[in-house]
Write an enzyme that holds these catalytic residues in place. Structure first.
Site, PDB file in Angstrom:
ATOM      1  N   ASP A  39       0.825  -1.206   0.000  1.00 46.67           N
ATOM      2  CA  ASP A  39       0.000   0.000   0.000  1.00 46.67           C
ATOM      3  C   ASP A  39       0.861   1.258   0.000  1.00 46.67           C
ATOM      4  O   ASP A  39       2.088   1.197  -0.068  1.00 46.67           O
ATOM      5  CB  ASP A  39      -0.987  -0.004   1.167  1.00 46.67           C
ATOM      6  CG  ASP A  39      -0.330   0.261   2.512  1.00 46.67           C
ATOM      7  OD1 ASP A  39       0.900   0.074   2.622  1.00 46.67           O
ATOM      8  OD2 ASP A  39      -1.042   0.649   3.461  1.00 46.67           O
ATOM      9  N   ASP A  68       2.778  -0.304   4.968  1.00 42.39           N
ATOM     10  CA  ASP A  68       2.522  -1.129   6.150  1.00 42.39           C
ATOM     11  C   ASP A  68       1.556  -2.285   5.888  1.00 42.39           C
ATOM     12  O   ASP A  68       1.281  -3.083   6.786  1.00 42.39           O
ATOM     13  CB  ASP A  68       2.031  -0.277   7.328  1.00 42.39           C
ATOM     14  CG  ASP A  68       0.715   0.438   7.065  1.00 42.39           C
ATOM     15  OD1 ASP A  68       0.178   0.325   5.936  1.00 42.39           O
ATOM     16  OD2 ASP A  68       0.220   1.122   7.986  1.00 42.39           O
TER      17      ASP A  68
END
Length: 564
Positions: free
Chosen positions: A292, A296
């Site tokens: 992403d 994370d």
């Protein structure tokens, strides 16, 4: 050092009522930060004011962002306000970029007072997209609720902010920059650092890089495909996976960070990570992963695009945890999952006699357990997995964990998962997102739903769909008692548990920048190994979930915005 001390000025301002940070900080549309006078300044000042002056005086603060639109503007303001508010040193990733896991790593390494992360994670970027500001504390993890509540209260009463408007930092050049400020005895310093190196060094101490290099570039290497989705993790993937572990350069795609993430939300799921999904179909690659915007979260795929649910992913890592050298040295202190996440991890915990914690959604709950030495591995259904090496979820760590398992077992992703299902049974899991729903309609629906399921007569009710009958065994509004300080976190999701262990969970909220998001989670365990499509297997429970909530009627939505 610039000539002459720089002025510290104070400007009057007026508060805004909508700056309540959630578990992922404050997220709004970019135009809110751009168009509302001092909106950014107010929130940054509220963060600094939430830290007692003696604690922040001369302290070190880490700053990073995912590179989205408005990142540079926000960092320029943040630097000027940090100097004016007594911060002694800022550590900033080059170009103002640093992944969320790396920020957590650097906070802990330099014993900083905390960090400010400029990200809206997997939300859309660009001028019409979202922007976010998140405060992490000295542990490296997201601020606890008492801290975010304090920031919010300060934002509602703010009258002025302090800034040093003449201070300008070069974000491109590595090294230290020092600035003399009026009425300050010590210079204010800004250190521009390589955003990858400290984090890469941490990973070298967790995983067997020699074994991973053999897996990825040795004689019998596997072929992998990694999609950074034009987020912050592109340089990390290139440096660690390609340059250090030997993957071919063309294994990594979309590795140039872009302010709009190439026009797609940087959300690693089957709907948005289409470049990865399409490239995996023909079987050319044995392993695939997408990341992403802030690095994370990650999605794991096997050959021909075999999809690993996040709930299964953390369970497989748990069952194979000693394939990771770090855990051979530290041992395993506990497992944890967020309440909506499937119960696949529970079965591993039971078999291995390792304590399992069920927490509300939000990584800070995991961080508390880690700080107390009670937790080693955790995950959420939202493509988030992590260990106790930092206090954030960690997309690249999860990928290296999977590759470590493959290197040890010499099996494909699909075979590893099928073996897991044979051993523990299979959890079918899905989540329906109804985004940008009218807030009042969503709240009314949830209130009525809670009244319905709280009635004593609801338990033991039977619901029949086609040839299946489900009997309610338990229904409640989930609340969590922290095992460390006994604080209670209430209203964390309405859940219905059936006698066969199947679950329906309803939650309101999420990490969007506008409107409400209603989420329905459906989880069902099958002991017998079946290979039915998830949506087919869960269709009866989905029908029940919609019938009980009357969601389509109450929200005016005929279907979800997103299915994961």
């Amino acid at each position: 050092m610039e000539n002459g001390p720089l002025q510290v000025l104070t400007f009057p301002t007026a508060p805004y009522p909508d700056q309540r940070p959630g578990a992922s900080g404050l997220r709004k549309k970019v135009y809110v930060f751009q168009s509302k006078r001092n909106y950014l300044h107010n929130f940054i000042q509220s963060i600094f004011s939430s830290i007692d002056l003696p604690d922040r005086q001369g302290a070190t603060l880490v700053v990073g962002g995912d590179g989205r639109f408005f990142n540079s503007t926000a960092i320029a303001v943040l630097v000027q306000m940090a100097a004016a508010n007594g911060i002694g040193r800022l550590i900033i990733g080059r170009h103002g970029m640093m992944s969320t896991p790396a920020v957590s790593c650097v906070i802990r390494k330099y014993k900083a007072i905390g960090g400010i992360i400029l990200t809206a994670s997997h939300n859309p970027g660009g001028p019409t997209g979202d922007f976010g500001i998140k405060f992490n504390t000295a542990s490296g993890g997201p601020a606890k609720e008492e801290v975010t509540s304090k920031i919010y209260q300060l934002s509602r009463t703010i009258e002025e902010f302090a800034i040093c408007p003449g201070l300008h930092v070069d974000l491109k050049t590595l090294g230290k920059q020092a600035f003399d400020l009026e009425n300050k005895f010590k210079p204010f310093t800004v250190e521009i650092v390589d955003p990858v190196e400290s984090y890469a060094n941490l990973l070298r101490n967790i995983f067997d890089f020699a074994a991973l290099k053999e897996l990825l570039s040795g004689e019998n290497h596997i072929n992998i495909r990694l999609d950074a989705m034009h987020g912050v993790l592109g340089p990390y993937v290139k440096r660690i996976l390609c340059e250090e572990l030997g993957c071919p350069a063309n294994s990594a795609i979309n590795c140039v960070p872009l302010e709009d993430f190439g026009g797609q939300p940087p959300d690693p799921n089957l709907m948005y990570a289409t470049d990865l999904v399409d490239s995996m179909r023909d079987g050319q690659y044995d392993f695939g992963a997408a990341f992403d915007g802030d690095g994370d979260r990650s999605m794991i795929l096997g050959k021909h695009g075999f999809f690993v649910t996040p709930s299964d992913s953390v369970a497989v890592v748990a069952d194979n945890i000693f394939c990771i050298p770090y855990f051979q040295h530290t041992g395993v202190r506990g497992f944890a999952r967020s309440m909506p996440t499937s119960t696949a991890l529970d079965r591993v915990a039971k078999a291995t006699k390792i304590e399992l914690h069920e927490t509300p959604t939000g990584w800070r709950f995991f961080g508390n357990l880690m700080d107390a030495g009670m937790l080693s591995l955790c995950g959420e259904e939202s493509f988030a997995t992590g260990g106790d090496h930092i206090r954030e979820k960690d997309g690249l760590w999860a990928v290296l964990a999977w590759l470590s398992i493959i290197a040890t077992r010499r099996q494909s992703v699909e075979d590893i998962l099928k073996d897991h299902w044979l051993k523990y049974g299979r959890n079918y899991f899905t989540r329906y997102d109804y985004e940008n729903v009218d807030i009042d309609a969503a709240c009314d629906m949830m209130e009525d739903l809670e009244i319905l399921i709280s009635d004593k007569s609801f338990v033991k009710q039977r619901f029949a769909v086609e040839d299946k009958i489900y009997q309610v065994e338990k229904a409640d509004n989930f609340e969590y008692t922290d095992p460390l300080d006994s604080t209670i976190t209430r209203n964390q999701g309405l859940r219905i548990v059936f006698s066969d262990g199947s679950r329906i969970v309803y939650r309101l909220g999420g990490t969007g920048a506008e409107g409400a998001t209603v989420r329905i989670y459906i989880d069902s365990h099958e002991r017998k190994l079946l290979f039915e499509e998830t949506q087919v297997m869960l269709a009866p429970l989905a029908t029940i979930a919609l019938k009980i909530s009357q969601l389509h009627h109450r929200t005016g939505r005929n279907g979800p915005s997103l299915i994961t």
